[in-house]
Scaffold this active site. Structure first.
Site, short mmCIF file in Angstrom:
data_model
loop_
_atom_site.label_atom_id
_atom_site.label_comp_id
_atom_site.label_asym_id
_atom_site.label_seq_id
_atom_site.Cartn_x
_atom_site.Cartn_y
_atom_site.Cartn_z
N ASN A 142 0.84 -1.20 0.00
CA ASN A 142 0.00 0.00 0.00
C ASN A 142 0.87 1.24 0.00
O ASN A 142 1.80 1.30 -0.83
CB ASN A 142 -1.14 -0.04 1.02
CG ASN A 142 -0.80 -0.26 2.47
OD1 ASN A 142 -0.39 -1.34 2.85
ND2 ASN A 142 -0.99 0.74 3.29
N ASP A 143 0.65 2.19 0.86
CA ASP A 143 1.25 3.53 0.73
C ASP A 143 2.73 3.57 0.35
O ASP A 143 3.53 2.82 0.90
CB ASP A 143 1.19 4.27 2.07
CG ASP A 143 -0.11 4.11 2.79
OD1 ASP A 143 -1.05 3.57 2.23
OD2 ASP A 143 -0.16 4.54 3.95
N SER A 200 3.18 3.80 7.90
CA SER A 200 3.74 4.84 7.03
C SER A 200 4.51 5.90 7.79
O SER A 200 4.30 6.12 8.98
CB SER A 200 2.62 5.49 6.23
OG SER A 200 2.20 4.57 5.25
N ASP A 260 1.55 8.28 10.58
CA ASP A 260 2.13 8.69 9.30
C ASP A 260 2.92 10.01 9.39
O ASP A 260 2.67 10.96 8.63
CB ASP A 260 1.04 8.80 8.21
CG ASP A 260 0.13 7.58 8.18
OD1 ASP A 260 0.59 6.51 8.63
OD2 ASP A 260 -1.03 7.69 7.74
N GLU A 313 -5.09 10.70 6.96
CA GLU A 313 -3.88 9.88 6.97
C GLU A 313 -2.82 10.54 6.07
O GLU A 313 -3.12 11.42 5.28
CB GLU A 313 -4.17 8.48 6.41
CG GLU A 313 -5.29 7.75 7.13
CD GLU A 313 -5.52 6.33 6.62
OE1 GLU A 313 -5.64 5.44 7.45
OE2 GLU A 313 -5.57 6.12 5.39
C1 FRU Z 1 -3.04 4.57 4.69
C2 FRU Z 1 -2.71 3.79 5.95
C3 FRU Z 1 -1.82 4.62 6.84
C4 FRU Z 1 -1.11 3.57 7.64
C5 FRU Z 1 -0.91 2.49 6.62
C6 FRU Z 1 -0.91 1.11 7.19
O1 FRU Z 1 -3.35 3.80 3.59
O2 FRU Z 1 -3.89 3.41 6.59
O3 FRU Z 1 -2.52 5.56 7.63
O4 FRU Z 1 0.10 4.03 8.14
O5 FRU Z 1 -1.96 2.62 5.68
O6 FRU Z 1 -0.55 0.18 6.24
#
Ligand code: FRU
Length: 602
Positions: A142-143, A200, A260, A313
């Protein structure tokens, strides 16, 4: 993308080098008895996670969660054994599914498949694997995280599960590039620890050794996520290849969910700033520090402003010049999920000022703080920028998916890609407002292969014209065109194939919008939220637009007027789109500079 090959068959059936002992209906010990670089673990996407304690010489060295195969193996994931060579390795596996009897438990497909192997196959033959976007070699992403530029290299970290194609075991995966186009995969850079998963965060290059970890040390600030979310620090003395966690972690704690952290050096105040998403309070918090270890809360922004229907986020905060003026403005990025412009995830931003302690948003003519979106597609999230980028560039990249269906998209050995890298700028539109633009990074022109259509010009009415799209490399292409629609009401651009799949974009001249309809784009049924029509304002005031469209195997990114409007959407066509049809309504349009490039596979 150059695939660092760890080759091993993606599906392994032979078990070898392990001894399996069943202890009960949901507990099994797997002893490693042979030699091999990886332990290949069979995964079934629909199974629940098994908890595996990896015992090395009797101590728990790691705990990982894997959807161990029950009735069938969809793919395998490699557990790297090299750190434990010559030691006693025992897997204590607790499967979530209690069985009626031990006999039933013994039938789980995974036990026959667990094997020691020396290579792992990452040749990625999947139909929908992007050809020129960054993706993990295998596993879930993901991120984007912690990006920084240093000594000619763009470092990209990302939320990564190395043990399956769904969200779990969150670590920082790592890739590097010298040109934002060719990515080299690196070993996982930050792995979970006693404080939790590695969520993140961001990195900064500590040029003046303010943190005491050495000149030019790379400092990562990230969220440690377990029962609660706290902020931690890790430092790297080898340009971000490996990180050492700070023993004084956590460096920030709060009494409510926050995550984050985005850190940056503020030249104007001579101290570090950090922005933290106060997720459930729908606001961003601001901190200052002399050394990145001791942080003071100085302000907050956002309660009651912008979109509020989801968690806030992945923030970012930076200053940019407003095109064609002497003015500079601060941009606060607040990713939000759900409550994005078309449901699920989205990237909103605010324009305003930052005094080193807190952010104040500009108001529109009516006295309100407007909600603005960086990308009006459905698949653009967690976008943040590279720190320390050269030439004052503000280069950003996002996660090209949406939490509504990210885990359900029709891919298998990997899930998710990043958007193309983009260059941010600011412009003042006809409505008097300052907006952010996101243009494709200049390096992306190096993707261009054969020019299959050159400088085509045409006057087009309701009968329309059709142009062939390139066929090489599964049809991946870049389409550039200018439209003068001053005499028309609507212009339709349709990408289609002869399987009946199509993506229809419509420029509504009066409304000054461009829409993107993917309801019949191919495979759409894996989630109710997927078949959608997205719409972006075009901001122009004269009925003319310039488009640059990047078509990969499972995504389309539309950049208008040098990135003044952008839409990023995933698509899963049964086969590549093979033609572009342009039609107009309410009068003729002038199409010019239609150029189509076949793109190279990276
Ligand atoms: C955003 C999120 C962040 C978090 C991460 C966890 O997509 O929810 O806030 O750090 O993904 O994987």
């Amino acid at each position: 993308m150059s695939a660092a090959v760890m080759s091993m068959p993606a599906l392994t059936s032979a078990s070898g080098g392990v001894e399996v002992n069943h202890l009960g209906v949901n507990n099994t010990l797997v002893r490693v008895t042979g030699e091999g670089r990886y332990l290949s673990l069979p995964v079934q996407e629909t199974a629940d996670d098994a908890k595996i304690n990896i015992l090395v010489d009797g101590d728990i060295a790691e705990t990982i969660y894997v959807r161990l195969a029950k009735s069938k193996t969809d793919y395998t994931v490699p557990f790297d054994m090299s750190a434990y060579k010559g030691r006693n390795v025992l897997l204590d596996v607790v499967t979530p599914q209690g069985r009626g009897s031990i006999r039933e438990a013994k039938d789980d497909a995974c036990w026959k498949g667990i094997a020691l192997v020396d290579t792992f196959d990452v040749s990625n033959r999947e139909k929908y694997r992007p050809a020129f976007h960054h993706t993990p070699l295998y596993g879930w992403m993901n991120d984007p995280n912690g990006m920084f530029y240093k000594d000619g290299l763009w470092h990209l970290y990302y939320q990564y599960n190395p043990y399956g194609s769904k969200w779990q075991n969150l670590s920082w995966g790592h890739s590097v590039s010298s040109d934002l186009v060719n990515w080299e995969h690196q070993p996982v850079a930050v792995t979970p620890d006693g404080l939790g998963y590695i969520f993140s965060g961001s990195c900064a290059v500590d040029k003046n050794n303010t943190s005491g970890f050495g000149d030019d040390a790379v400092i990562a600030l990230y969220t440690s996520a377990a029962t609660s979310q706290i902020q931690s620090l890790a430092h790297s003395g080898d340009n971000g290849a490996t990180f050492v966690k700070y023993p004084g972690n956590p460096v920030i704690t709060l009494e409510s969910e926050a995550r984050d952290p985005k850190v940056f050096w503020n030249d104007e105040t001579g101290e570090w700033n950090l922005v933290l998403a106060h997720a459930l309070d729908h606001e961003m918090l601001f901190f200052t520090s002399p050394d990145m270890k001791n942080w003071t809360l100085t302000g907050s922004f956002g309660q009651g402003l912008g979109a509020q229907g989801g968690v806030w986020e992945c923030p970012d905060l930076f200053k940019l010049p407003v095109e064609g003026t002497d003015e500079t403005k601060w941009v606060l990025i607040c990713n939000i999920n759900p409550d994005g412009p078309f449901g699920g995830s989205g990237t909103q931003y605010f324009i305003g000022d930052f005094d080193g302690k807190t952010f104040t948003a500009d108001k529109d003519a009516a006295g309100n703080v407007p909600t603005k979106w960086l990308d009006y597609g459905k698949d653009h999230y967690a976008t943040v920028s590279w720190s320390n980028a050269p030439d004052n560039r503000r280069t950003v990249i996002g996660w090209m998916s949406n939490w509504q269906y990210a885990a359900d998209v029709p891919t298998m050995q990997f899930r998710s890609a990043n958007t193309l890298p983009r260059e941010m700028g600011l412009f003042r539109a006809a409505d008097g407002e300052v907006y952010a633009s996101c243009a494709p990074s200049p390096e992306l022109t190096s993707l261009r292969g054969k020019l299959t259509l050159k400088n085509v010009k045409a006057t087009i009415g309701k009968k329309g014209r059709t142009y062939a799209l390139p066929t090489a490399n599964d049809g991946i292409c870049e389409i550039l065109l200018d439209i003068d629609a001053r005499k028309a009401d609507k212009v339709e651009l349709a990408l289609s194939n002869n399987s009946g799949n199509k993506v229809v974009m419509e420029y509504d001249v009066k409304a000054r919008t461009l829409s993107f309809d993917r309801t019949e784009s191919g495979i759409v049924g894996f989630s109710e939220s997927f078949p959608a029509v997205t719409v972006t304002p075009t901001y122009e005031a004269d009925g003319k637009i310039t488009l640059r469209i990047f078509v990969d195997r499972s995504s389309i990114e539309v950049f208008g007027n040098d990135g003044r409007f952008v839409m990023t959407n995933l698509v899963f066509p049964d086969k590549p789109y093979s033609s572009l049809t342009v039609t107009s309504e309410g009068g003729n349009i002038k199409l010019s500079n239609l150029n189509i490039y076949s793109l190279k596979v990276k």
